[in-house]
Design a protein around this motif. Structure first.
Motif, PDB file in Angstrom:
ATOM      1  N   ALA A  83      32.251 -14.431  46.906  1.00 52.90           N
ATOM      2  CA  ALA A  83      33.330 -15.394  46.618  1.00 52.90           C
ATOM      3  C   ALA A  83      32.794 -16.608  45.850  1.00 52.90           C
ATOM      4  CB  ALA A  83      34.011 -15.823  47.910  1.00 52.90           C
ATOM      5  N   GLY A  84      31.536 -16.981  46.119  1.00 53.61           N
ATOM      6  CA  GLY A  84      30.954 -18.153  45.453  1.00 53.61           C
ATOM      7  C   GLY A  84      30.721 -17.934  43.963  1.00 53.61           C
TER       8      GLY A  84
ATOM      9  N   VAL B 120      39.959 -24.285  41.554  1.00 49.53           N
ATOM     10  CA  VAL B 120      41.000 -23.425  42.114  1.00 49.53           C
ATOM     11  C   VAL B 120      41.305 -22.300  41.127  1.00 49.53           C
ATOM     12  CG1 VAL B 120      42.158 -25.131  43.546  1.00 49.53           C
ATOM     13  CG2 VAL B 120      42.837 -24.866  41.159  1.00 49.53           C
ATOM     14  N   GLY B 121      41.949 -21.249  41.645  1.00 48.16           N
ATOM     15  CA  GLY B 121      42.309 -20.116  40.811  1.00 48.16           C
ATOM     16  C   GLY B 121      41.051 -19.418  40.310  1.00 48.16           C
ATOM     17  N   SER B 122      41.207 -18.529  39.332  1.00 52.05           N
ATOM     18  CA  SER B 122      40.024 -17.867  38.789  1.00 52.05           C
ATOM     19  C   SER B 122      40.297 -17.459  37.351  1.00 52.05           C
ATOM     20  CB  SER B 122      39.671 -16.636  39.628  1.00 52.05           C
ATOM     21  OG  SER B 122      40.474 -15.551  39.234  1.00 52.05           O
ATOM     22  N   THR B 123      39.215 -17.143  36.638  1.00 53.82           N
ATOM     23  CA  THR B 123      39.382 -16.588  35.290  1.00 53.82           C
ATOM     24  C   THR B 123      39.163 -15.086  35.333  1.00 53.82           C
ATOM     25  OG1 THR B 123      37.074 -17.083  34.893  1.00 53.82           O
ATOM     26  CG2 THR B 123      38.664 -18.674  34.064  1.00 53.82           C
ATOM     27  N   GLY B 124      38.725 -14.582  36.460  1.00 49.43           N
ATOM     28  CA  GLY B 124      38.500 -13.158  36.635  1.00 49.43           C
ATOM     29  C   GLY B 124      38.185 -12.906  38.096  1.00 49.43           C
ATOM     30  N   LEU B 125      38.737 -11.815  38.636  1.00 48.40           N
ATOM     31  CA  LEU B 125      38.557 -11.551  40.061  1.00 48.40           C
ATOM     32  C   LEU B 125      38.206 -10.061  40.244  1.00 48.40           C
ATOM     33  CD1 LEU B 125      38.866 -13.448  42.419  1.00 48.40           C
ATOM     34  CD2 LEU B 125      41.243 -12.772  42.633  1.00 48.40           C
ATOM     35  N   PRO B 126      36.901  -9.727  40.126  1.00 50.47           N
ATOM     36  CA  PRO B 126      36.519  -8.314  40.248  1.00 50.47           C
ATOM     37  C   PRO B 126      36.777  -7.807  41.667  1.00 50.47           C
ATOM     38  CG  PRO B 126      34.755  -9.655  39.296  1.00 50.47           C
ATOM     39  CD  PRO B 126      35.755 -10.598  39.840  1.00 50.47           C
ATOM     40  N   VAL B 127      37.506  -6.690  41.757  1.00 52.14           N
ATOM     41  CA  VAL B 127      37.772  -6.090  43.071  1.00 52.14           C
ATOM     42  C   VAL B 127      37.390  -4.611  43.036  1.00 52.14           C
ATOM     43  CG1 VAL B 127      39.640  -7.655  43.788  1.00 52.14           C
ATOM     44  CG2 VAL B 127      40.191  -5.634  42.409  1.00 52.14           C
TER      45      VAL B 127
END
Ligand code: HEM
Length: 403
Positions: A382-383, A394-401
């Motif tokens: 998460a960091g 806040v938010g993200s520019t990319g969220l690998p899942v």
């Protein structure tokens, strides 16, 4: 004098780190004097009871007689300064709220529900087509709010690409040139939609705006209507997108809480309230790490401290949501928790007009997501996630899942 617990302490440190404040905060009961990034003094309030009370206190508002000379949060950028006070400002705002409130009525939102479900299903189909890992932000959080607003505004499919592009540009408030480009595209387009509906009404937001213009053209000029429409659009995209990202990060990091919602999908409404309570997101127009700025319209005494007319007050809704005098174990995610309405949508005269729509999007998305991707988890620590707005984390520019 109240000794601040961890949330207030964390907030004070964040204030210095994120805003580059030089000075430490001076405590005055529930109100603490501090310094913003622009070097202005501000009164910081972080306990739940006082924040809630001051949000609904009409003596504190978004207006100032001299916006250019007023204390503010950031040295530059479009957000942060107050609005110009005029004798009619509060009445004009109330009229805007009535109009926008009608446009976002419970009936209209209920009609939108099946369409939001279809949009979510389509986005999750795209996610499922990926090889068991993907960028959740790009495929789901970023497109969902603009697609929902397309429905609300009756944007034709062949104009949707431009509309989405302008929206994403217009909410880039850490990049003022890009933001101006977005608003410059969006404003005339929204005016075009309203003009089309004057000629040919339908059941959407531009139709309501067109009706207001026809009933009272002197007040509801095209400029005012475009302003109201842009307010809905700008306020509706960024925080919803950030809330989706933020909620996924929190919920997927807690295997027990994720499993609780997976096993009892009816918990999703509770879960969303709890995720919103814990979230550090901020709304367009209130983009400070402390949530909500207000200016005193007259001298106001709070807990023995006198805030002078024109002074800036920061109502720290995030620290307030972690106030252990209000809520037990405030830092723990507990999807079974009930009865603690989050302050994330504000309160009082400026309470978020899109709160029901935001909640609906989050509930439909998380109920469907957890059902279809029961093993989803973040594919990075998460960091390591880059925030959409570097000033606010806040938010993200990319969220690998992965799943
Ligand atoms: C999770 C998502 C959202 C959050 C956290 C959020 C938060 C907020 C907050 C805190 C305010 C009050 C600002 C203040 O007191 O100065 C606000 C105002 C507003 N929000 Fe939202 N919002 C969200 C989603 C939406 C959506 C989806 C829409 C519409 C499509 C919307 C439309 C508005 C409008 C029009 C206002 C201005 C109200 C006024 O000034 O009277 N918001 N929002």
């Amino acid at each position: 004098m109240r000794v601040l617990g961890p949330p207030g302490w964390v907030a004070a440190v964040l204030f210095r780190v994120l805003l580059g404040s030089e000075g430490g905060a001076m405590a005055h009961g529930e109100v603490r004097l501090t310094t913003t990034a622009s070097g202005h003094p501000a009164w910081l309030v972080s306990d739940h009871g006082t924040v809630r009370r001051l949000l609904t206190d009409p003596r504190l508002d978004v207006y100032h007689e001299d916006p250019a000379g007023a204390p503010r949060c950031f040295a530059s950028g479009p957000f942060g300064p107050p609005q110009q006070w005029t004798p009619d400002a509060a009445e004009d705002h109330l009229r805007m709220r009535r109009l926008v409130g009608r446009s976002m009525s419970a009936r209209r939102l209920a009609g939108l529900r099946p369409r939001i479900q279809e949009i979510v299903d389509g986005l999750l189909d795209d996610l499922a087509a990926a090889p068991r890992h993907a960028d959740f932000h790009r495929l789901v959080s970023a497109p969902l709010p603009p697609l929902v607003l397309r429905e609300l505004f009756g944007v034709p499919d062949d104009e949707g690409g431009d509309f989405d592009g302008w929206l994403h540009d217009a909410i880039s408030d850490h990049d003022p040139d890009r933001m101006v480009r977005g608003i410059t595209g969006l404003s005339p387009y929204v005016a075009t939609l309203v003009r089309r509906r004057i000629a040919e009404p339908r059941g959407d937001v531009p139709t309501d705006l067109a009706a207001a213009h026809t009933e009272d053209p002197e007040h509801w000029t095209m400029e005012r209507l475009t302003g109201a429409a842009c307010l809905i659009l700008l306020a509706g995209v960024g925080p919803t997108m950030d809330a989706i990202d933020d909620s996924l990060v929190r919920l997927s990091a807690d295997a027990d809480q994720w499993a609780a919602v997976r096993e009892s999908p009816e918990l999703v409404e509770n879960a969303v309230e709890e995720l919103l309570r814990l979230s550090a997101i901020t709304a367009a127009g209130t983009r400070t790490p402390f949530g909500i700025p207000r200016w005193a319209g007259t001298d106001v005494t709070v807990d023995g401290t006198t805030i002078r007319k024109g002074e800036l007050v920061l109502l720290d809704i995030h620290a307030a949501s972690h106030d252990e005098r209000h809520i037990a174990e405030p830092d723990r995610l507990d999807v079974h928790r009930t009865g603690k309405t989050p302050l994330i949508f504000g309160a009082g005269a400026h309470y978020c007009l899109g709160a029901p729509l935001a909640r609906m999007q989050l509930c439909i998305l998380f109920r469907t997501l957890i059902g279809r991707f029961p093993a989803m988890r973040l594919a990075v620590p998460a960091g390591g996630i880059r925030s959409r707005d570097p000033r606010l984390a806040v938010g993200s520019t990319g969220l690998p899942v992965a799943w």
